[in-house]
Design a protein around this motif. Structure first.
Motif, PDB file in Angstrom:
ATOM      1  N   VAL A  19     -25.004   2.218 -18.498  1.00  0.00           N
ATOM      2  CA  VAL A  19     -25.885   2.577 -17.662  1.00  0.00           C
ATOM      3  C   VAL A  19     -24.475   2.935 -16.298  1.00  0.00           C
ATOM      4  CG1 VAL A  19     -26.540   0.779 -15.813  1.00  0.00           C
ATOM      5  CG2 VAL A  19     -26.629  -0.031 -18.091  1.00  0.00           C
ATOM      6  N   ALA A  20     -25.139   4.352 -15.479  1.00  0.00           N
ATOM      7  CA  ALA A  20     -23.981   4.912 -14.335  1.00  0.00           C
ATOM      8  C   ALA A  20     -23.766   4.242 -13.238  1.00  0.00           C
ATOM      9  CB  ALA A  20     -24.347   6.231 -14.298  1.00  0.00           C
ATOM     10  N   VAL A  21     -25.612   3.520 -12.781  1.00  0.00           N
ATOM     11  CA  VAL A  21     -25.663   2.837 -11.581  1.00  0.00           C
ATOM     12  C   VAL A  21     -26.528   1.605 -12.182  1.00  0.00           C
ATOM     13  CG1 VAL A  21     -26.793   2.667  -8.930  1.00  0.00           C
ATOM     14  CG2 VAL A  21     -25.804   4.878 -10.448  1.00  0.00           C
ATOM     15  N   ASP A  22     -25.496   0.338 -11.519  1.00  0.00           N
ATOM     16  CA  ASP A  22     -26.407  -1.344 -12.228  1.00  0.00           C
ATOM     17  C   ASP A  22     -26.928  -1.592 -11.088  1.00  0.00           C
ATOM     18  OD1 ASP A  22     -26.959  -3.004 -13.367  1.00  0.00           O
ATOM     19  OD2 ASP A  22     -24.710  -3.017 -14.699  1.00  0.00           O
ATOM     20  N   ASP A  23     -27.625  -2.334 -10.655  1.00  0.00           N
ATOM     21  CA  ASP A  23     -28.628  -2.768 -10.008  1.00  0.00           C
ATOM     22  C   ASP A  23     -27.610  -3.076  -8.929  1.00  0.00           C
ATOM     23  OD1 ASP A  23     -30.350  -4.729  -8.630  1.00  0.00           O
ATOM     24  OD2 ASP A  23     -28.770  -6.258  -9.904  1.00  0.00           O
ATOM     25  N   ALA A  24     -27.122  -1.689  -7.686  1.00  0.00           N
ATOM     26  CA  ALA A  24     -26.817  -1.569  -7.111  1.00  0.00           C
ATOM     27  C   ALA A  24     -27.531  -1.407  -5.360  1.00  0.00           C
ATOM     28  CB  ALA A  24     -25.355  -0.070  -6.440  1.00  0.00           C
TER      29      ALA A  24
END
Lengths: 245, 341
Positions: A19-24
């Motif tokens: 998960v590279a970008v997680d709930d940003a």
């Protein structure tokens, strides 16, 4: 209250199991120099790519000045006013410096599209920006023959040719000598004074802290801290993320 | 006042055009004249191919599909719909243009080698369709296309079609030139260099590629349709042949895809060579071997084609002090001075 520039809500992007970008959920401020920092692999570039439409996020939304831009194609996001540079610098290697600039000219009507690309007003604008970044003497050179630093300046000039209100720079100081870093920093400050918003991913901490008004720190795909440089510098979570203590 | 180099370029173009137009007078016999028609048709096809191959760098090996569709469209519209020959030609090209839109939307999604494979598959599919649907297309028995000028003797027939192909070539070259110097063309060339980067600068890359693709298919179909009117006999095996597309690629690469006259020059060389091989070794497959060797040689030794290779030699011989940095031409310097005023 400051206006909002780029903002995301619950932005998520995974590559396979990573998960590279997680709930940003992040907000960047209009008219400011914003920085996005974080350890290698913390998802900064993926975040950039999701916002600029280069890749489609799995979930969440990206907004620009209150307008939803999630999943729009990159050229439409560019035309909405967001210009970007790439990590490791991308230019058109077998085109001249001047032609590199002229690619960024935007027109919509068919008639304007078929007009001579080397017309007086486009050339004037292109040369103006080249002069501003300091490589106008190289306009006839094929871009692949430029030094890496000159290529970075050309990329920046090309982005500016599209007259974006918001400029996203992915590691503008990466691989560049200190004198040139100073030049790029001065240019960013000037352009910001003229009303352009910046969103900068950078590893050079001295540059980030001296340049930016607002810093967002990423770790493992999500923001862990946000605030002005002095606050960020003192934040224990940031130290932990960087040093891994 | 135009500069020396642009005057030189103009005089070369004028001399070339004059030579081409006087070719029928110089040709010693009708056979040579008919070979000239074939070479002219190759020049049309490779120049048409270069609208997508040269500008965007998408290498289509399947452009034979549009040759065949243009040819069969023209023939069938004359035979089945009773249209006059040249109305059929234009309508057929318009239909191919319309068909190129969905084909382009589907195939331009993939890049590089994948695009090459997709382009080939289209020719093979069309070959099967036109062979199997014999009741409509004539299948392997062929389709005889009525001649547009039934009263004309054979040498005059060749003469007329040589000039028709030259006229079509002139229109294709002019269109390519207009695009080459336009903002649209700048966007297409940026796609060739770095498609994602071009898009990030605001270029609507997909729409641009599609437009170039449709223009390319349309000119190719016109070339194919004109061939049908000239040759008068169509067979799916020859019309929907991978070889046609391969020849177009070879000619364009040989001449130089970045140059207006590159594909034309390539067609002159490869087209003449093919005709020669057919005369000398017609019963063998030697022309295929020669084509393959030539393609390999071009890719290995002249990846940018003959024109840049020749201009490199010219620079080395006559401009010994040329630096690694491209020098500005007199015209460029003047225009810079004008701008700075």
């Amino acid at each position: 209250m400051t206006r909002r520039s780029v903002e995301t809500v619950g932005l998520t992007k995974a590559f396979g199991g990573v998960v590279a970008v997680d709930d940003a959920t992040v907000t960047f401020q209009d008219g400011k120099i914003n920085a996005l920092i974080g350890p290698n692999g913390s998802g900064k570039t993926t975040f950039f790519n999701c916002v600029t439409g280069m890749i489609k996020p799995d979930a969440g939304r990206a907004m620009y000045r209150g307008q939803d831009i999630t999943g729009r194609s990159p050229h439409r996001i560019a035309r909405a006013g967001i210009g970007r540079s790439f990590q490791l610098c991308r230019i058109f290697p077998r085109m001249t410096v001047l032609d590199n600039m002229l690619v960024a000219v935007r027109t919509t009507s068919l008639r304007a599209q078929l007009a001579n690309s080397h017309n007086r007003s486009d050339l004037d604008r292109a040369r103006g920006w080249l002069r501003r970044v300091g490589i106008d003497h190289l306009e006839g050179v094929e871009a692949r023959n430029l030094s890496y630093g000159q290529q970075k300046l050309l990329e920046l000039a090309g982005v500016l040719m599209g007259d974006p209100e918001t400029i996203m720079l992915d590691e503008p100081a990466g691989g560049v000598n200190p004198a040139l870093i100073e030049r790029i920093a001065a240019l960013v400050r000037q352009l910001n004074k003229e009303g352009r918003t910046f969103l900068i991913v950078e590893h050079n901490m001295d540059l980030v802290m001296s340049l930016s008004d607002h810093v967002v720190v990423f770790d493992r795909g999500r923001p862990i801290a946000a605030g002005p440089p002095p606050v960020i510098r003192a934040d224990p979570r940031v130290l932990e993320a960087y040093l891994g203590v | 006042m135009p500069s020396v180099s642009s005057l030189l370029r103009l005089s070369v173009v004028v001399a070339g055009a004059a030579l081409a137009l006087s070719f029928p007078m110089l040709a010693p016999n009708p056979y040579i004249l008919s070979a000239g028609v074939v070479v002219a048709s190759y020049a049309v096809l490779s120049t048409s191919w270069n609208f997508v191959g040269g500008f965007t760098g998408y290498i289509s090996l399947g452009h034979g599909a549009y040759v065949g569709l243009g040819a069969y469209g023209t023939g069938l519209l004359i035979i089945k719909a009773g249209l006059p020959s040249f109305a059929a030609l234009l309508l057929s090209a318009a239909l191919v243009a319309a068909l190129a839109v969905p084909i382009g939307i589907a195939s331009l999604r993939v890049r590089g080698a994948s695009f090459v494979i997709v382009s080939i598959s289209l020719v093979l599919i069309l070959l099967l369709i036109f062979q199997s649907w014999a009741s409509f297309t004539g299948g392997s028995n062929g389709l005889v296309v009525p001649r547009p000028f039934p009263g004309l003797r054979r040498p005059d027939h060749h003469l007329v079609f040589f000039y028709l192909f030259c006229a079509l070539l002139a229109v294709a070259l002019l269109s390519w030139w207009v695009i080459d110097r336009s903002r649209f063309g700048m966007g297409l060339k940026a796609i060739r260099e770095d498609e994602d980067k071009a898009q990030s600068l605001g270029t609507p890359t997909f729409a641009f590629k599609l437009l170039a693709f449709v223009a390319s298919a349309t000119f190719t179909a016109l070339g194919g349709g004109l061939y049908a009117l000239w040759f008068g006999d169509l067979d799916p095996v020859f019309q929907f042949s991978i070889l046609t597309g391969a020849y177009m690629v070879l000619m364009a690469l040989l001449g130089g895809v970045r140059h207006l006259f590159g594909p034309l020059l390539g067609a002159l060389v490869v087209g003449s060579a093919l005709e020669y091989f057919k005369v000398e070794y017609g019963s063998t497959q030697l022309h295929l071997v020669a084509t393959g060797l030539l393609l390999a040689a071009v890719v290995l030794f002249m990846p940018d084609g003959v024109i840049p290779a020749l201009s490199d030699v010219y620079n080395r011989l006559f401009r010994p002090r040329a630096t690694s940095i491209r020098e500005a031409t007199a015209a460029e310097l003047r225009s810079q001075e004008e701008v700075r005023g």
